[in-house]
Design an enzyme around this catalytic site. Structure first.
Site, PDB file in Angstrom:
ATOM      1  N   ASP A   1       0.825  -1.229   0.000  1.00 47.64           N
ATOM      2  CA  ASP A   1       0.000   0.000   0.000  1.00 47.64           C
ATOM      3  C   ASP A   1       0.849   1.265   0.000  1.00 47.64           C
ATOM      4  OD1 ASP A   1       0.679  -0.374   2.727  1.00 47.64           O
ATOM      5  OD2 ASP A   1      -1.328   0.121   3.485  1.00 47.64           O
TER       6      ASP A   1
ATOM      7  N   TYR B   1       8.850  -2.076  10.422  1.00 44.94           N
ATOM      8  CA  TYR B   1       7.942  -1.582   9.387  1.00 44.94           C
ATOM      9  C   TYR B   1       8.561  -0.369   8.700  1.00 44.94           C
ATOM     10  CZ  TYR B   1       3.558  -0.090   7.214  1.00 44.94           C
ATOM     11  OH  TYR B   1       2.594   0.278   6.304  1.00 44.94           O
TER      12      TYR B   1
ATOM     13  N   GLY C   1      -3.118  -8.086  14.525  1.00 44.63           N
ATOM     14  CA  GLY C   1      -2.979  -7.731  13.115  1.00 44.63           C
ATOM     15  C   GLY C   1      -4.326  -7.596  12.424  1.00 44.63           C
TER      16      GLY C   1
ATOM     17  N   ASP D   1      -5.554  -0.122   6.083  1.00 45.96           N
ATOM     18  CA  ASP D   1      -6.360  -0.529   7.241  1.00 45.96           C
ATOM     19  C   ASP D   1      -7.514   0.441   7.469  1.00 45.96           C
ATOM     20  OD1 ASP D   1      -4.297  -2.292   7.378  1.00 45.96           O
ATOM     21  OD2 ASP D   1      -3.338  -1.350   9.108  1.00 45.96           O
TER      22      ASP D   1
ATOM     23  N   GLU E   1      -2.887   7.811  13.048  1.00 40.91           N
ATOM     24  CA  GLU E   1      -2.064   6.653  13.441  1.00 40.91           C
ATOM     25  C   GLU E   1      -0.593   7.055  13.494  1.00 40.91           C
ATOM     26  OE1 GLU E   1      -3.147   3.029  13.397  1.00 40.91           O
ATOM     27  OE2 GLU E   1      -1.112   2.354  13.853  1.00 40.91           O
TER      28      GLU E   1
HETATM   29  C1  GLA Z   1       0.058  -2.541   8.442  1.00 37.90           C
HETATM   30  C2  GLA Z   1      -0.128  -1.126   7.891  1.00 37.90           C
HETATM   31  C3  GLA Z   1      -0.764  -1.160   6.499  1.00 37.90           C
HETATM   32  C4  GLA Z   1      -0.007  -2.116   5.570  1.00 37.90           C
HETATM   33  C5  GLA Z   1       0.233  -3.467   6.252  1.00 37.90           C
HETATM   34  C6  GLA Z   1       1.117  -4.379   5.441  1.00 37.90           C
HETATM   35  O1  GLA Z   1      -1.180  -3.144   8.661  1.00 37.90           O
HETATM   36  O2  GLA Z   1      -0.930  -0.356   8.758  1.00 37.90           O
HETATM   37  O3  GLA Z   1      -0.810   0.139   5.966  1.00 37.90           O
HETATM   38  O4  GLA Z   1       1.194  -1.544   5.124  1.00 37.90           O
HETATM   39  O5  GLA Z   1       0.816  -3.321   7.536  1.00 37.90           O
HETATM   40  O6  GLA Z   1       0.480  -4.748   4.251  1.00 37.90           O
END
Ligand code: GLA
Length: 333
Positions: A21, A197, A104, A148, A136
């Site tokens: 994303d 991340y 998650g 998300d 966020e």
């Molecule tokens: C987390 C982030 C999303 C996306 C996922 C991995 O959930 O909040 O924006 O990058 O990881 O796909």
């Protein structure tokens, strides 16, 4: 007259399209029938919230300037939304959650989207999602993508959402009613999500500085990257974007076997090229794939622990959460 209002925002599970994303790629999440309810009244000048899953009450004065300094830490998400919206009229109420935290399934995005509605935000799902994504980041410092929050705000009953994260346009993809989507916790709470991340995101930016936008690059463009680690990160994103489109074609044709195979390929790519899986997640996926009636399984969300999503025949699995593709956030009362 009862002036209590209620808002609801769902969590999400991502069927395929992981870590794509934030480079403007494709994702295929769905809003689920687990989520967050806030029951509240308007309250002048502050947020005052209790939670069914947190022991400490959260109170803060509005306007909020630095959500990251506030305690208890779960309150940083609603505070982040109030900060982005510049709210001065607050809320007093209770947060109830049916979502497991740290799994998650985007409990934080659901809390943000529910808060945005409670604070009177009336935009389109994409507008609400942009506000909540900024919230966020201001609450946690994690530079997340749009998936998300957009899944929670824009869910469509019975459908997954094909999101083009560059244009933020959403196409609802009907899911066959006979297929079951099961989410199973690995038993490992996600760790290192924030720092790892941000590191993965930086590595994708590095790849883009070498070969241009990953969204537009040819499938084998990663070969032009010298650093083997950066090349692997790019290879994951390039192949994953194609898998999302192939998955949509497979599921729309009712070919669950092909769809399941793409999920397994996605998991392997996240394990080997993007390196966000763990032994626990790999072990769980391997076990599920030996179960008759399971078409495919993969880690879902950022990785580093948390949940696996499986595509299965009815009655194939008697563990985890059976989730239904659901409508997005709404004001209930
Ligand atoms: C987390 C982030 C999303 C996306 C996922 C991995 O959930 O909040 O924006 O990058 O990881 O796909």
């Amino acid at each position: 007259m009862d002036e209590t209002s209620i808002v609801w925002a769902p969590g999400r599970v991502n069927l395929i399209g992981e870590h794509t994303d934030y480079t403007g790629g494709y994702v295929l999440p769905m809003a689920i029938d687990l989520g967050i309810t806030i029951t509240f009244t308007e309250s002048d000048g502050r947020l005052d919230l209790t939670s069914s899953i947190e022991s400490e009450r959260f109170i803060c004065d509005l306007p909020v300037s630095d959500p990251r300094s506030l305690l208890p830490s779960w309150g940083r998400y609603p505070a982040g939304v109030a900060a982005v919206l510049g709210s001065t009229t607050g809320l007093a109420g209770r947060v109830d959650s049916t979502l497991p935290a740290g799994a998650g399934l985007s409990s934080s995005a659901a809390l943000e989207v529910a808060t945005a509605l409670a604070l009177g935000c009336e935009g389109t799902p994409a507008e609400i999602a942009r506000i909540c994504r900024a919230a966020e980041t201001s609450a946690t410092g994690v530079p997340c993508g749009i998936m998300d929050q957009l899944a929670s705000a824009g869910g469509v009953d019975g459908h997954a959402l094909l999101i083009d994260c560059r244009s933020e346009s959403v196409t609802a993809i009907e899911l066959p009613s006979e297929v079951r989507i099961v989410v199973i916790h690995s038993g490992q709470t996600r760790t290192l999500v924030g720092s790892e991340y941000a590191e993965r995101r930086a590595q994708c930016e590095m790849a883009e500085s070498l070969i241009g936008a990953l969204r537009d690059a040819a499938p084998d463009a990663w070969r032009g990257i010298e650093d083997p680690m950066v090349a692997r990160r790019a290879r994951h994103v390039l192949s994953e974007n194609h898998r999302v489109i192939d998955f949509v074609a497979a599921i729309s044709a009712g070919d669950l076997v092909a769809a399941g195979r793409l999920m397994v390929e996605s998991h392997r790519s996240l394990r080997d090229d993007f390196e966000v899986s763990t032994d626990r997640l790999d072990g769980l996926v391997a076990r599920l794939l030996t179960t008759p009636g399971v078409h495919g399984a993969r880690l879902t969300g950022a990785g580093f622990g948390g949940c696996v999503v499986a595509l299965a025949e009815p009655n194939a699995l008697d563990e985890g959460w059976d989730v239904r593709p659901s409508a997005g956030a709404r004001r209930v009362r």
